[in-house]
Design a protein around this motif. Sequence first.
Motif, PDB file in Angstrom:
ATOM      1  N   LEU A  28       0.204  47.957   7.402  1.00 30.09           N
ATOM      2  CA  LEU A  28       1.655  47.738   8.409  1.00 30.09           C
ATOM      3  C   LEU A  28       1.772  47.996   9.555  1.00 30.09           C
ATOM      4  CD1 LEU A  28       3.783  46.096   7.050  1.00 30.09           C
ATOM      5  CD2 LEU A  28       4.888  48.411   6.609  1.00 30.09           C
ATOM      6  N   LYS A  29       1.874  47.393  10.302  1.00 33.64           N
ATOM      7  CA  LYS A  29       2.536  47.414  11.579  1.00 33.64           C
ATOM      8  C   LYS A  29       3.995  47.354  11.945  1.00 33.64           C
ATOM      9  CE  LYS A  29      -2.059  45.775  14.154  1.00 33.64           C
ATOM     10  NZ  LYS A  29      -2.097  47.534  14.042  1.00 33.64           N
ATOM     11  N   VAL A  30       4.666  47.999  12.365  1.00 32.27           N
ATOM     12  CA  VAL A  30       5.584  48.696  12.478  1.00 32.27           C
ATOM     13  C   VAL A  30       7.032  48.772  13.657  1.00 32.27           C
ATOM     14  CG1 VAL A  30       6.129  49.509  10.116  1.00 32.27           C
ATOM     15  CG2 VAL A  30       5.530  50.727  11.718  1.00 32.27           C
ATOM     16  N   LYS A  31       6.587  47.833  14.080  1.00 32.96           N
ATOM     17  CA  LYS A  31       6.447  48.480  15.864  1.00 32.96           C
ATOM     18  C   LYS A  31       8.510  48.214  16.008  1.00 32.96           C
ATOM     19  CE  LYS A  31       5.890  46.720  20.683  1.00 32.96           C
ATOM     20  NZ  LYS A  31       4.798  46.176  21.807  1.00 32.96           N
ATOM     21  N   ASN A  32       8.728  49.152  16.823  1.00 36.61           N
ATOM     22  CA  ASN A  32      10.417  49.277  17.055  1.00 36.61           C
ATOM     23  C   ASN A  32      11.394  48.536  15.602  1.00 36.61           C
ATOM     24  OD1 ASN A  32       9.593  49.205  19.459  1.00 36.61           O
ATOM     25  ND2 ASN A  32       9.606  47.161  20.108  1.00 36.61           N
TER      26      ASN A  32
ATOM     27  N   VAL B  32      -0.729  53.219   8.526  1.00 34.10           N
ATOM     28  CA  VAL B  32       0.473  52.973   9.000  1.00 34.10           C
ATOM     29  C   VAL B  32       1.464  54.207   9.898  1.00 34.10           C
ATOM     30  CG1 VAL B  32       3.100  52.343   8.701  1.00 34.10           C
ATOM     31  CG2 VAL B  32       1.462  51.588   7.076  1.00 34.10           C
ATOM     32  N   ASN B  33       1.316  53.485  11.473  1.00 33.18           N
ATOM     33  CA  ASN B  33       0.974  54.210  12.495  1.00 33.18           C
ATOM     34  C   ASN B  33       3.102  54.168  12.682  1.00 33.18           C
ATOM     35  OD1 ASN B  33       2.065  56.092  14.348  1.00 33.18           O
ATOM     36  ND2 ASN B  33       0.700  54.751  16.074  1.00 33.18           N
TER      37      ASN B  33
ATOM     38  N   THR C 153       0.211  55.554  -2.008  1.00 35.08           N
ATOM     39  CA  THR C 153      -1.245  56.312  -2.231  1.00 35.08           C
ATOM     40  C   THR C 153      -0.517  56.096  -0.652  1.00 35.08           C
ATOM     41  OG1 THR C 153      -2.529  55.333  -3.406  1.00 35.08           O
ATOM     42  CG2 THR C 153      -3.692  55.853  -1.312  1.00 35.08           C
ATOM     43  N   ILE C 154      -0.709  57.354   0.745  1.00 36.56           N
ATOM     44  CA  ILE C 154      -0.051  56.610   1.962  1.00 36.56           C
ATOM     45  C   ILE C 154      -1.607  57.499   2.623  1.00 36.56           C
ATOM     46  CG2 ILE C 154       2.112  56.790   1.523  1.00 36.56           C
ATOM     47  CD1 ILE C 154       1.819  60.049   2.850  1.00 36.56           C
ATOM     48  N   ASN C 155      -2.532  57.318   2.647  1.00 39.41           N
ATOM     49  CA  ASN C 155      -3.582  57.889   2.958  1.00 39.41           C
ATOM     50  C   ASN C 155      -3.734  57.590   4.908  1.00 39.41           C
ATOM     51  OD1 ASN C 155      -4.666  58.823   0.980  1.00 39.41           O
ATOM     52  ND2 ASN C 155      -6.015  57.706   0.459  1.00 39.41           N
ATOM     53  N   TYR C 156      -4.353  58.608   5.835  1.00 36.73           N
ATOM     54  CA  TYR C 156      -4.109  57.761   7.101  1.00 36.73           C
ATOM     55  C   TYR C 156      -3.155  57.788   7.382  1.00 36.73           C
ATOM     56  CZ  TYR C 156      -8.836  57.981   4.727  1.00 36.73           C
ATOM     57  OH  TYR C 156     -10.496  57.699   3.898  1.00 36.73           O
ATOM     58  N   SER C 157      -1.818  58.306   7.676  1.00 31.68           N
ATOM     59  CA  SER C 157      -0.896  57.588   8.199  1.00 31.68           C
ATOM     60  C   SER C 157      -0.331  58.482   9.116  1.00 31.68           C
ATOM     61  CB  SER C 157       0.510  57.283   7.155  1.00 31.68           C
ATOM     62  OG  SER C 157       0.083  56.066   6.000  1.00 31.68           O
ATOM     63  N   THR C 158       0.021  58.554  10.274  1.00 31.30           N
ATOM     64  CA  THR C 158       1.042  59.503  11.094  1.00 31.30           C
ATOM     65  C   THR C 158       2.560  59.173  10.935  1.00 31.30           C
ATOM     66  OG1 THR C 158      -1.487  58.563  12.283  1.00 31.30           O
ATOM     67  CG2 THR C 158       0.394  59.802  13.281  1.00 31.30           C
ATOM     68  N   PHE C 159       2.953  60.351  10.780  1.00 31.95           N
ATOM     69  CA  PHE C 159       4.506  60.228  10.999  1.00 31.95           C
ATOM     70  C   PHE C 159       4.912  61.917  12.305  1.00 31.95           C
ATOM     71  CE2 PHE C 159       3.651  59.722   7.133  1.00 31.95           C
ATOM     72  CZ  PHE C 159       4.417  58.976   6.630  1.00 31.95           C
TER      73      PHE C 159
END
Length: 207
Positions: free
Chosen positions: A69-73, A89-90, A111-117
């Motif tokens: 998923l992309k969540v820009k702004n 998800v970034n 499952t939220i693997n490989y995500s960035t916070f």
Amino acid sequence: MKESGLNFATDAAPEYEQQTFKKIELSGQKIKQKIFQECIFIQCTLTEVSFDNCKFFKCTFKECDLNLLKVKNCIFSEVDFENSRVVGVNWMEAMWGKHNLLGSINFTGCTINYSTFIGLTLRKMKLSRCIAKDVDFAEADLTQAICSGTDFTDSRFNHTNLTEADFTDATHYNISATDNTLKKTRFSLPEAVSLLHSLDIILNEQG
């Protein structure tokens, strides 16, 4: 709560309130400037969907596929993800305010693997009974976060504020006691023994 069969990717309405979207498939779609208030998404496939400048207030995603998923702004306020896949998800691309004024998200059984916070303020975030492999929490503020029962294999905690966070029954975390803020942080045995690895001490094994 009204159930809707609308394709909000092509529908002209700018705002949706108290609607339930069930089993909608929108993989790869681009969705711009939509507002969702108190909406529920059930078993929806939103893989690689690009949300741009969208707002989610008090929404819930249940058993959804939200991989890549992309969540820009985008703004997320009191948004819950339950038993969903939210991989890769970034979250840094979304809009977050200081002291959690703009954003808050919670994950239960996801499952939220490989995500960035990285660097995000996510105080009181709920990350319970999840699989969070190779997730980056560096420099994030997880004060009072609930991380119980979650698998943190290969996830990164570096200069992360974990004050009063709850890691009860969490597994496979690698948290340095010297490189992170640990104040009244809750851990449970035997996993908590891993915290000793970052200290300059020698453990004598008995027996």
